[in-house]
Design a protein around this motif. Structure first.
Motif, mmCIF file in Angstrom:
data_model
loop_
_atom_site.group_PDB
_atom_site.id
_atom_site.type_symbol
_atom_site.label_atom_id
_atom_site.label_comp_id
_atom_site.label_asym_id
_atom_site.label_seq_id
_atom_site.Cartn_x
_atom_site.Cartn_y
_atom_site.Cartn_z
ATOM 1 N N LYS A 1 0.824 -1.211 0.000
ATOM 2 C CA LYS A 1 0.000 0.000 0.000
ATOM 3 C C LYS A 1 0.857 1.260 0.000
ATOM 4 N N ALA A 2 1.899 1.270 0.818
ATOM 5 C CA ALA A 2 2.751 2.459 0.908
ATOM 6 C C ALA A 2 3.477 2.712 -0.414
ATOM 7 N N PHE A 3 4.064 1.638 -0.979
ATOM 8 C CA PHE A 3 4.790 1.850 -2.233
ATOM 9 C C PHE A 3 3.825 2.158 -3.371
ATOM 10 N N SER A 4 2.613 1.610 -3.305
ATOM 11 C CA SER A 4 1.613 1.893 -4.331
ATOM 12 C C SER A 4 1.303 3.385 -4.379
ATOM 13 N N VAL A 5 1.201 3.999 -3.209
ATOM 14 C CA VAL A 5 0.977 5.447 -3.130
ATOM 15 C C VAL A 5 2.156 6.195 -3.758
ATOM 16 N N PHE A 6 3.364 5.762 -3.404
ATOM 17 C CA PHE A 6 4.579 6.368 -3.950
ATOM 18 C C PHE A 6 4.597 6.230 -5.476
ATOM 19 N N LEU A 7 4.294 5.020 -5.961
ATOM 20 C CA LEU A 7 4.365 4.745 -7.398
ATOM 21 C C LEU A 7 3.303 5.519 -8.169
ATOM 22 N N ASP A 8 2.114 5.681 -7.611
ATOM 23 C CA ASP A 8 1.074 6.465 -8.279
ATOM 24 C C ASP A 8 1.534 7.905 -8.506
ATOM 25 N N ALA A 9 2.192 8.481 -7.503
ATOM 26 C CA ALA A 9 2.691 9.853 -7.635
ATOM 27 C C ALA A 9 3.812 9.936 -8.664
ATOM 28 N N VAL A 10 4.680 8.928 -8.676
ATOM 29 C CA VAL A 10 5.752 8.899 -9.677
ATOM 30 C C VAL A 10 5.163 8.744 -11.074
ATOM 31 N N ASN A 11 4.133 7.906 -11.212
ATOM 32 C CA ASN A 11 3.495 7.694 -12.512
ATOM 33 C C ASN A 11 2.896 8.980 -13.062
ATOM 34 N N VAL A 12 2.150 9.686 -12.225
ATOM 35 C CA VAL A 12 1.514 10.911 -12.694
ATOM 36 C C VAL A 12 2.578 11.971 -13.009
ATOM 37 N N SER A 13 3.678 11.954 -12.258
ATOM 38 C CA SER A 13 4.776 12.886 -12.527
ATOM 39 C C SER A 13 5.469 12.544 -13.842
ATOM 40 N N SER A 14 5.621 11.248 -14.126
ATOM 41 C CA SER A 14 6.226 10.814 -15.388
ATOM 42 C C SER A 14 5.408 11.300 -16.572
ATOM 43 N N VAL A 15 4.084 11.166 -16.474
ATOM 44 C CA VAL A 15 3.198 11.641 -17.540
ATOM 45 C C VAL A 15 3.320 13.156 -17.695
ATOM 46 N N ALA A 16 3.356 13.868 -16.567
ATOM 47 C CA ALA A 16 3.475 15.328 -16.616
ATOM 48 C C ALA A 16 4.780 15.763 -17.273
ATOM 49 N N ILE A 17 5.865 15.060 -16.977
ATOM 50 C CA ILE A 17 7.165 15.403 -17.561
ATOM 51 C C ILE A 17 7.165 15.139 -19.061
ATOM 52 N N ILE A 18 6.532 14.042 -19.494
ATOM 53 C CA ILE A 18 6.453 13.760 -20.931
ATOM 54 C C ILE A 18 5.638 14.839 -21.643
ATOM 55 N N ILE A 19 4.535 15.286 -21.019
ATOM 56 C CA ILE A 19 3.756 16.384 -21.597
ATOM 57 C C ILE A 19 4.599 17.645 -21.688
ATOM 58 N N SER A 20 5.386 17.903 -20.650
ATOM 59 C CA SER A 20 6.282 19.064 -20.651
ATOM 60 C C SER A 20 7.282 18.987 -21.798
ATOM 61 N N ILE A 21 7.863 17.803 -21.996
ATOM 62 C CA ILE A 21 8.810 17.614 -23.100
ATOM 63 C C ILE A 21 8.130 17.890 -24.431
ATOM 64 N N CYS A 22 6.895 17.413 -24.564
ATOM 65 C CA CYS A 22 6.132 17.601 -25.787
ATOM 66 C C CYS A 22 5.890 19.089 -26.059
ATOM 67 N N ILE A 23 5.540 19.827 -25.008
ATOM 68 C CA ILE A 23 5.316 21.270 -25.147
ATOM 69 C C ILE A 23 6.594 21.971 -25.580
ATOM 70 N N GLN A 24 7.711 21.588 -24.973
ATOM 71 C CA GLN A 24 8.985 22.213 -25.326
ATOM 72 C C GLN A 24 9.403 21.888 -26.761
ATOM 73 N N ILE A 25 9.202 20.625 -27.171
ATOM 74 C CA ILE A 25 9.518 20.258 -28.556
ATOM 75 C C ILE A 25 8.643 21.058 -29.517
#
Length: 375
Positions: A305-329
């Motif tokens: 449960k604890a790592f699942s919470v951690f991983l969910d936040a990392v997942n949403v951050s990964s998506v946000a960073i990819i969107i950021s890269i897309c905007i910059q490109i």
């Protein structure tokens, strides 16, 4: 389906992606998502997201490590090796060819007219793939807020690794406050300690192996971070000229596959074919080792449960960073009516014809870029 058939499928898929994989890690991951989640259904959206989040937490080229993860999921250790090699080798051979041309003739061929149209098409591929991942990862309002904050900070050029770990630990901290009695305290996040500084006294293959092994084991981030490492390790020590380094990174950017194939170019300039082979082996080897160790843990950690919470936040951050890269490109490449037209056409195809092969979008963008460039 037996193991041999699975390995054959992996080889065919990742050879294709290695050949058509223009646009950097975000584009490669988008293509993989389309192939293994949407078309082939080897993985579901959530597990693909979990692998993506886990990949962002370890050093090395993200898209290469995703290919290795998918291979491991599909066919174990043999699949891990086959998928990783098949994704890497096309870029290595193409980069090696350009390295030979460069050393023989002192310049690179002109391919800008084709890149002109490929880059807007790549943006459409990324957005088309990231849309379902975003819907899956933004599970709750707090995760949506985390994603939005990470997107803004990424656009402001905050360190990606700091954002990923920061989001994960912030989410874990909030969870621990809400669930004081249920938090498992025996979970310790894994970290990678930088290797000791290696001093090159001569440009031997052993020297090259050590330096690129170290870089592969500790480098987070994009090809521009690789540029900084190579500049410090080779240019600053007088072993490579900065012009050669810039040309090496340029080759890695405009050839398909992982940008880390730039080291093939560097190794060839320094020590011929053997230098290219040794350098390439050294920089990619840590990725195979890290994924082999991490992959079996991802599903188990998801059940925590604890790592699942951690991983969910990392997942949403990964998506946000990819969107950021897309905007910059997009800001860098969509600059006139031609690139706007290519981007719109590619976007329509990517969103309304989701089963179309990414290769056609890449080739179509290159063709449109060349044709429109004549006007």
């Amino acid at each position: 389906m037996n193991e041999k058939q699975r390995l054959k499928e992996l080889a065919q898929l990742f050879l294709k992606l290695g050949i058509i994989g223009f646009g950097g890690p975000a584009a490669h991951i988008a293509m993989m998502q389309n192939e293994v989640v949407v078309k082939r259904k080897w993985l579901d959206e959530q597990h693909f997201l979990d692998l993506l989040g886990a990949t962002h937490l370890i050093p090395g080229p993200n898209s290469t490590e995703m290919a290795i993860h998918i291979g491991h999921e599909r066919a174990g250790v043999k699949g891990l090796i086959v998928s990783g090699l098949c994704f890497i080798l096309p870029a290595v051979f193409i980069t090696g060819f350009f390295a030979w041309l460069y050393k023989a003739y002192g310049q690179l061929p002109e391919i800008q007219p084709f890149l002109y149209g490929i880059k807007p098409a790549i943006i459409a591929i990324i957005l088309g793939a990231i849309f379902p991942l975003a819907k899956k990862s933004f599970k709750t309002i707090p995760l949506g807020i985390i994603g939005a904050v990470v997107l803004v900070l990424s656009l402001l050029h905050f360190n990606e690794i700091a954002l990923l770990f920061g989001a994960g630990f912030l989410s874990l901290f909030w969870f621990s406050i809400q669930n004081k009695n249920s938090v498992q305290r025996n979970w310790i996040p894994l970290g990678i300690l930088p290797a000791s500084q290696t001093t090159l006294t001569a440009v031997s293959n052993w020297n090259l192996f050590l330096i690129f092994l170290k870089i592969g084991a500790i480098l987070y981030g994009s090809g521009y971070v690789l540029f900084a490492f190579l500049d410090a390790e080779l240019v600053a020590k007088g072993l490579l000229s900065r012009i050669e380094l810039i040309d090496a990174i340029a080759v890695g950017q405009f050839t398909p596959g992982p940008v880390f194939s730039s080291v093939t170019f560097v190794g060839y300039q320094m020590n011929g074919f053997s230098g290219a082979a040794v350098s390439t082996l050294a920089i990619f080897l840590p990725s195979f080792v890290f994924v082999a160790l991490l992959n079996p843990l991802v599903k188990k950690l998801r059940n925590s449960k604890a790592f699942s919470v951690f991983l969910d936040a990392v997942n949403v951050s990964s998506v946000a960073i990819i969107i950021s890269i897309c905007i910059q490109i997009g800001a860098e490449t969509i600059t006139d009516w031609r690139t706007i037209l290519i981007a719109i056409v590619s976007m329509i195809v990517a969103f309304y014809y989701r089963k179309i092969n990414s290769a056609f979008l890449v080739l179509g963008g290159a063709f449109l870029g060349y044709i429109l460039g004549l006007f």
